[in-house]
Scaffold this active site. Structure first.
Site, mmCIF file in Angstrom:
data_model
loop_
_atom_site.group_PDB
_atom_site.id
_atom_site.type_symbol
_atom_site.label_atom_id
_atom_site.label_comp_id
_atom_site.label_asym_id
_atom_site.label_seq_id
_atom_site.Cartn_x
_atom_site.Cartn_y
_atom_site.Cartn_z
ATOM 1 N N ILE A 101 73.279 14.618 -36.152
ATOM 2 C CA ILE A 101 74.522 15.150 -35.607
ATOM 3 C C ILE A 101 74.196 16.156 -34.499
ATOM 4 O O ILE A 101 73.136 16.786 -34.514
ATOM 5 C CB ILE A 101 75.378 15.798 -36.730
ATOM 6 C CG1 ILE A 101 76.756 16.229 -36.217
ATOM 7 C CG2 ILE A 101 74.633 16.920 -37.421
ATOM 8 C CD1 ILE A 101 77.740 16.651 -37.311
ATOM 9 N N CYS A 102 75.116 16.290 -33.567
ATOM 10 C CA CYS A 102 75.070 17.311 -32.522
ATOM 11 C C CYS A 102 73.908 17.057 -31.564
ATOM 12 O O CYS A 102 73.868 16.033 -30.896
ATOM 13 C CB CYS A 102 75.027 18.685 -33.174
ATOM 14 S SG CYS A 102 75.395 20.068 -32.073
ATOM 15 N N ALA A 103 72.943 17.965 -31.477
ATOM 16 C CA ALA A 103 71.792 17.808 -30.586
ATOM 17 C C ALA A 103 70.676 16.980 -31.205
ATOM 18 O O ALA A 103 69.769 16.538 -30.506
ATOM 19 C CB ALA A 103 71.249 19.176 -30.182
ATOM 20 N N TYR A 122 76.481 15.550 -29.505
ATOM 21 C CA TYR A 122 77.200 16.639 -28.847
ATOM 22 C C TYR A 122 77.307 16.287 -27.364
ATOM 23 O O TYR A 122 76.336 15.809 -26.769
ATOM 24 C CB TYR A 122 76.446 17.960 -29.037
ATOM 25 C CG TYR A 122 77.270 19.158 -28.654
ATOM 26 C CD1 TYR A 122 78.141 19.735 -29.573
ATOM 27 C CD2 TYR A 122 77.190 19.700 -27.384
ATOM 28 C CE1 TYR A 122 78.911 20.830 -29.240
ATOM 29 C CE2 TYR A 122 77.964 20.792 -27.031
ATOM 30 C CZ TYR A 122 78.822 21.355 -27.960
ATOM 31 O OH TYR A 122 79.592 22.436 -27.619
#
Length: 184
Positions: A101-103, A122
């Site tokens: 998730i995200c970076a 992200y």
């Protein structure tokens, strides 16, 4: 009982990491919080220290899921960890569930497992990396044994998708009811 490994380095995004650990444990999935640095305490991006269950060298490859929370410093540290990148590639090629998730999808990119895959992350973390994957602007993207998501506000959906992949729709629904998701 299904087993999941959640990997941490300093700078992890607390919401993404701890929400996943909490919800998976609610679903009766055994979760180990694993430090990828040589310290059993990892400091989050917002200065919250969290005690890990294990150091990476204390683990084997017997997990059903390998999960990577975001945080730009966390992801940067993991992208430099050749041992971790080799582990991710190995378990992914064994059809184990790999989630980021995200970076942290950039960690999976560095491990070489995103070629030809549908992913998300992200916004903007892949701005300097050219292709090989199909980027979708969706909350959560599932492509085979790969689950990716965008960021902190979407962690609930990310965790629920992991639960569904490991334990099925009924268990996901049970956790959704428990956390009052329908009220959102």
């Amino acid at each position: 009982m299904k087993r999941a490994a959640v990997f941490f380095a300093d700078g992890f995004e607390e919401v993404e990491a701890l929400t996943v650990v909490d919800y998976l444990r609610r679903a009766d999935i055994h979760v180990d919080m694993i430090s990828t640095i040589d310290n059993k305490i990892c400091r989050g991006a917002h200065d919250i220290d969290v005690a890990m269950d294990k150091l990476m060298d204390e683990t084997s490859d017997d997990y059903d899921a390998y999960i990577f929370p975001g945080g730009s410093d966390n992801a940067a540290s993991m992208r430099q960890n050749k041992k971790l990148l080799d582990k991710v590639k190995k378990v992914f090629n064994e059809d184990k569930l790999v989630c980021a998730i995200c970076a942290s999808p950039t960690v999976l990119y560095e491990a070489g497992i995103l070629v030809g895959k549908k992913i998300t992350s992200y916004p903007g973390v892949f701005k300097n990396i050219e292709g090989g994957f199909d980027y979708l602007e969706e909350k959560v993207v599932v492509d085979g044994n790969l689950i990716t998501s965008r960021g902190p506000a979407l962690t609930v959906y990310f965790a629920l998708e992991i639960i569904q992949a490991l334990e099925g729709e009924e268990k996901r629904q049970q956790i959704e009811n428990q956390i009052l998701l329908a009220m959102m």
